[in-house]
Design a protein around this motif. Structure first.
Motif, PDB file in Angstrom:
ATOM      1  N   GLN A   1      74.349  31.761 -12.709  1.00 55.23           N
ATOM      2  CA  GLN A   1      74.954  32.677 -13.669  1.00 55.23           C
ATOM      3  C   GLN A   1      76.356  32.204 -14.037  1.00 55.23           C
TER       4      GLN A   1
ATOM      5  N   LEU B   1      78.065  31.545 -10.309  1.00 59.57           N
ATOM      6  CA  LEU B   1      77.499  32.409  -9.283  1.00 59.57           C
ATOM      7  C   LEU B   1      76.041  32.001  -9.130  1.00 59.57           C
TER       8      LEU B   1
ATOM      9  N   ARG C   1      79.360  32.441  -4.803  1.00 61.72           N
ATOM     10  CA  ARG C   1      80.245  32.019  -5.899  1.00 61.72           C
ATOM     11  C   ARG C   1      80.802  30.649  -5.561  1.00 61.72           C
TER      12      ARG C   1
ATOM     13  N   PRO D   1      72.490  41.325  -9.362  1.00 64.22           N
ATOM     14  CA  PRO D   1      71.788  42.295 -10.217  1.00 64.22           C
ATOM     15  C   PRO D   1      70.882  43.216  -9.390  1.00 64.22           C
TER      16      PRO D   1
ATOM     17  N   ARG E   1      81.080  41.300  -9.291  1.00 64.96           N
ATOM     18  CA  ARG E   1      81.028  40.534  -8.052  1.00 64.96           C
ATOM     19  C   ARG E   1      79.851  40.939  -7.144  1.00 64.96           C
TER      20      ARG E   1
ATOM     21  N   LEU F   1      72.509  32.849  -7.599  1.00 66.50           N
ATOM     22  CA  LEU F   1      71.778  34.016  -7.123  1.00 66.50           C
ATOM     23  C   LEU F   1      70.393  33.612  -6.664  1.00 66.50           C
TER      24      LEU F   1
END
Lengths: 113, 114
Positions: B37, B88, B110, A44, A41, B90
């Motif tokens: 993702q 997700l 999310r 990266p 959660r 990003l």
């Protein structure tokens, strides 16, 4: 064939073990190679960054790139429970203004105390 | 230095709706990239913006769009949401001066599509 292949695991090791994570790739234009760590959660987080072939060491982490074999590795020495995460390899080339990172699917690592 | 921030952190939408996600890069960074993702496909590149211009684009349908403002903040929009858009999302920032630069990721948004 996917551009980057990474064994998804999961990989489970005891604390203190040496961990080896690997990726293979098919695009010979890739020149920059990275390893990211992603906790559950979270986004990266960059661990290692390597340009072209060779080895790079940072504390318990060593990254290796073999461009002739199109193969990169990340070694973790003396693994700790806090190393439990998903490890993602990523790579790119510098052609033009290229900012696209191509990722492996990630390897889920669990280090057991 | 503050890291990359993304808002909102969580979203629930229904099919057919549209959604806008926001990303604020690290101060001084002018390049913002967006990634999707999912468990099945992993991290996939959507697009990259620099100085308010889209410079790189991935293989996603036109329902996915973005923009960047003069302060380098970026937004991503997904129209006519589909169940498969649950993921997700990003964003990552970098100085934007040379390909191969390190990209720093935010915590992600999310999105769940019902």
């Amino acid at each position: 064939q996917k551009e980057v292949e990474q064994d998804p695991g999961p990989l489970s090791v005891p604390e203190g073990a040496i961990v080896s994570l690997n990726c293979t790739y098919s695009n010979s234009a890739f020149q920059y190679f990275m390893w990211y760590r992603q906790y559950s959660r979270k986004g990266p987080e960059l661990l290692m960054y390597t340009y072209s072939s060779g080895n790079k060491e940072d504390g318990r982490f060593t990254a290796q790139v073999d461009k002739s074999s199109k193969y990169i590795s990340l070694f973790i020495r003396d693994s700790q429970p806090s190393d439990s995460a998903t490890y993602l390899c990523a790579m790119t080339h510098s052609g033009g203004s290229n900012y696209k990172l191509t990722f492996g699917k990630g390897t889920l690592l669990t280090v057991n105390p | 230095k503050a890291g990359v921030t993304q808002t909102p952190r969580y979203l629930i939408k229904t099919r057919g709706q549209q959604v806008t996600l926001s990303c604020s890069p690290i101060s001084g960074h002018r390049s913002v990239s967006w990634y999707q993702q999912t468990p099945g496909q992993g991290l996939q590149f959507l697009f990259e913006y620099f100085s308010e211009t889209q410079r790189n684009k991935g293989n996603f349908p036109g329902r996915f769009s973005g923009r960047q403002f003069s302060n380098s903040r970026s937004e991503m929009n997904v129209s006519t949401l589909e169940l498969g858009d649950s993921a997700l999302y990003l964003c990552a920032s970098s100085p934007g001066l040379a390909g191969g630069e390190t990209q720093y990721f935010g915590p992600g948004t999310r999105l769940l599509v019902l």
